[in-house]
Design a protein around this motif. Structure first.
Motif, PDB file in Angstrom:
ATOM      1  N   LEU A  60       0.850  -1.184   0.000  1.00 58.21           N
ATOM      2  CA  LEU A  60       0.000   0.000   0.000  1.00 58.21           C
ATOM      3  C   LEU A  60       0.889   1.239   0.000  1.00 58.21           C
ATOM      4  O   LEU A  60       2.019   1.200   0.496  1.00 58.21           O
ATOM      5  N   PRO A  61       0.394   2.345  -0.540  1.00 62.09           N
ATOM      6  CA  PRO A  61       1.224   3.549  -0.590  1.00 62.09           C
ATOM      7  C   PRO A  61       1.428   4.152   0.803  1.00 62.09           C
ATOM      8  O   PRO A  61       0.614   3.963   1.703  1.00 62.09           O
ATOM      9  N   THR A  62       2.517   4.876   0.947  1.00 61.76           N
ATOM     10  CA  THR A  62       2.746   5.629   2.177  1.00 61.76           C
ATOM     11  C   THR A  62       1.704   6.737   2.228  1.00 61.76           C
ATOM     12  O   THR A  62       1.446   7.409   1.225  1.00 61.76           O
ATOM     13  N   ALA A  63       1.096   6.928   3.398  1.00 59.71           N
ATOM     14  CA  ALA A  63       0.048   7.935   3.547  1.00 59.71           C
ATOM     15  C   ALA A  63       0.375   8.838   4.736  1.00 59.71           C
ATOM     16  O   ALA A  63       1.080   8.439   5.667  1.00 59.71           O
TER      17      ALA A  63
ATOM     18  N   SER B  50      -4.379  12.450   6.617  1.00 57.31           N
ATOM     19  CA  SER B  50      -5.411  12.037   5.661  1.00 57.31           C
ATOM     20  C   SER B  50      -6.463  11.138   6.304  1.00 57.31           C
ATOM     21  O   SER B  50      -7.499  10.887   5.694  1.00 57.31           O
TER      22      SER B  50
ATOM     23  N   THR C 242     -11.002   6.797   4.387  1.00 56.30           N
ATOM     24  CA  THR C 242     -10.144   5.833   3.685  1.00 56.30           C
ATOM     25  C   THR C 242      -9.114   6.578   2.846  1.00 56.30           C
ATOM     26  O   THR C 242      -9.338   7.718   2.434  1.00 56.30           O
ATOM     27  N   THR C 243      -8.016   5.905   2.579  1.00 53.81           N
ATOM     28  CA  THR C 243      -6.982   6.432   1.685  1.00 53.81           C
ATOM     29  C   THR C 243      -6.108   5.279   1.204  1.00 53.81           C
ATOM     30  O   THR C 243      -6.145   4.193   1.769  1.00 53.81           O
ATOM     31  N   GLY C 244      -5.340   5.540   0.165  1.00 56.28           N
ATOM     32  CA  GLY C 244      -4.344   4.578  -0.298  1.00 56.28           C
ATOM     33  C   GLY C 244      -4.885   3.393  -1.062  1.00 56.28           C
ATOM     34  O   GLY C 244      -4.274   2.329  -1.068  1.00 56.28           O
ATOM     35  N   LYS C 245      -5.995   3.560  -1.743  1.00 50.47           N
ATOM     36  CA  LYS C 245      -6.606   2.448  -2.476  1.00 50.47           C
ATOM     37  C   LYS C 245      -5.674   1.961  -3.579  1.00 50.47           C
ATOM     38  O   LYS C 245      -5.188   2.746  -4.385  1.00 50.47           O
ATOM     39  N   ILE C 246      -5.440   0.638  -3.596  1.00 54.49           N
ATOM     40  CA  ILE C 246      -4.548   0.028  -4.593  1.00 54.49           C
ATOM     41  C   ILE C 246      -5.149  -1.305  -5.048  1.00 54.49           C
ATOM     42  O   ILE C 246      -5.764  -2.011  -4.264  1.00 54.49           O
TER      43      ILE C 246
ATOM     44  N   GLN D  56      -7.194  -0.881   0.920  1.00 56.97           N
ATOM     45  CA  GLN D  56      -7.063   0.525   1.303  1.00 56.97           C
ATOM     46  C   GLN D  56      -6.993   0.641   2.814  1.00 56.97           C
ATOM     47  O   GLN D  56      -7.411  -0.261   3.538  1.00 56.97           O
ATOM     48  N   TYR D  57      -6.440   1.742   3.278  1.00 55.50           N
ATOM     49  CA  TYR D  57      -6.435   2.031   4.712  1.00 55.50           C
ATOM     50  C   TYR D  57      -7.824   2.518   5.106  1.00 55.50           C
ATOM     51  O   TYR D  57      -8.446   3.298   4.379  1.00 55.50           O
TER      52      TYR D  57
END
Length: 173
Positions: free
Chosen positions: A53-56, A60, A67-71, A150-151
């Motif tokens: 998952l991306p660094t967030a 955010s 939610t954030t970092g959807k992959i 996602q987070y």
């Protein structure tokens, strides 16, 4: 005479103790089983996946439900027999209240949520058939199950690693 009677009773008692008990059989239990070859090859023979998952930023995710970092990620099936495939997701890292994955590594107030191909939430560890995992058609011996991760905030997120895992079992029809 008493001695002979005593020996006789001792002999009869010994024989009675050694005689087998009477048994009647009430039924038979039969066991059957079967072994089959794997239905599909998963990810070219490498069924374990790593999804990064991306660094967030902690800013955010400041309140529950954000939610954030959807992959996206997928499970690719080849050399299949059968007509459909789906996956059952479970494990000790699943928060049974949310169906999300509990993280370790330092970050707090965050979980990892899984989504199906249409970005609908998956409820990991729910009963088979009610997790909202896609059922895909096997065509020409191949299929792909597409997911998103996602987070998901459970409160104001704090900094740290957010690692988790989930077990999956393929279900073929």
């Amino acid at each position: 005479m008493k001695k002979n009677l005593l020996l006789f009773l001792l002999a009869v008692t010994s024989l009675a103790a050694l005689a087998p008990a009477a048994h009647a059989y009430d039924g038979t239990i039969n066991f059957t089983g079967n072994f089959v070859a794997p239905t599909c090859t998963i990810n070219s023979g490498s069924p374990n996946l790593t999804v990064t998952l991306p660094t967030a930023f902690t800013t955010s995710l400041v309140s529950a439900g954000q939610t954030t970092g959807k992959i996206s990620f997928s499970i690719k099936l080849t050399q299949c027999s059968g007509s459909t495939a789906t996956a059952y997701l479970s494990g000790s890292t699943v928060d049974t209240a949310t169906g999300h994955l509990i993280v370790s590594g330092g970050a707090t107030n965050v979980e990892i949520g899984l989504l199906n191909n249409e970005s609908q939430p998956i409820v990991a560890s729910a009963a088979a058939g009610s997790q909202n995992v896609d059922v895909v058609n096997i065509s020409s011996g191949s299929a792909t199950l597409s997911f998103y991760a996602q987070y998901v905030a459970t409160g104001k997120v704090t900094a740290g690693a957010a690692n988790s895992s989930v077990l999956y079992t393929m279900i073929y029809q």
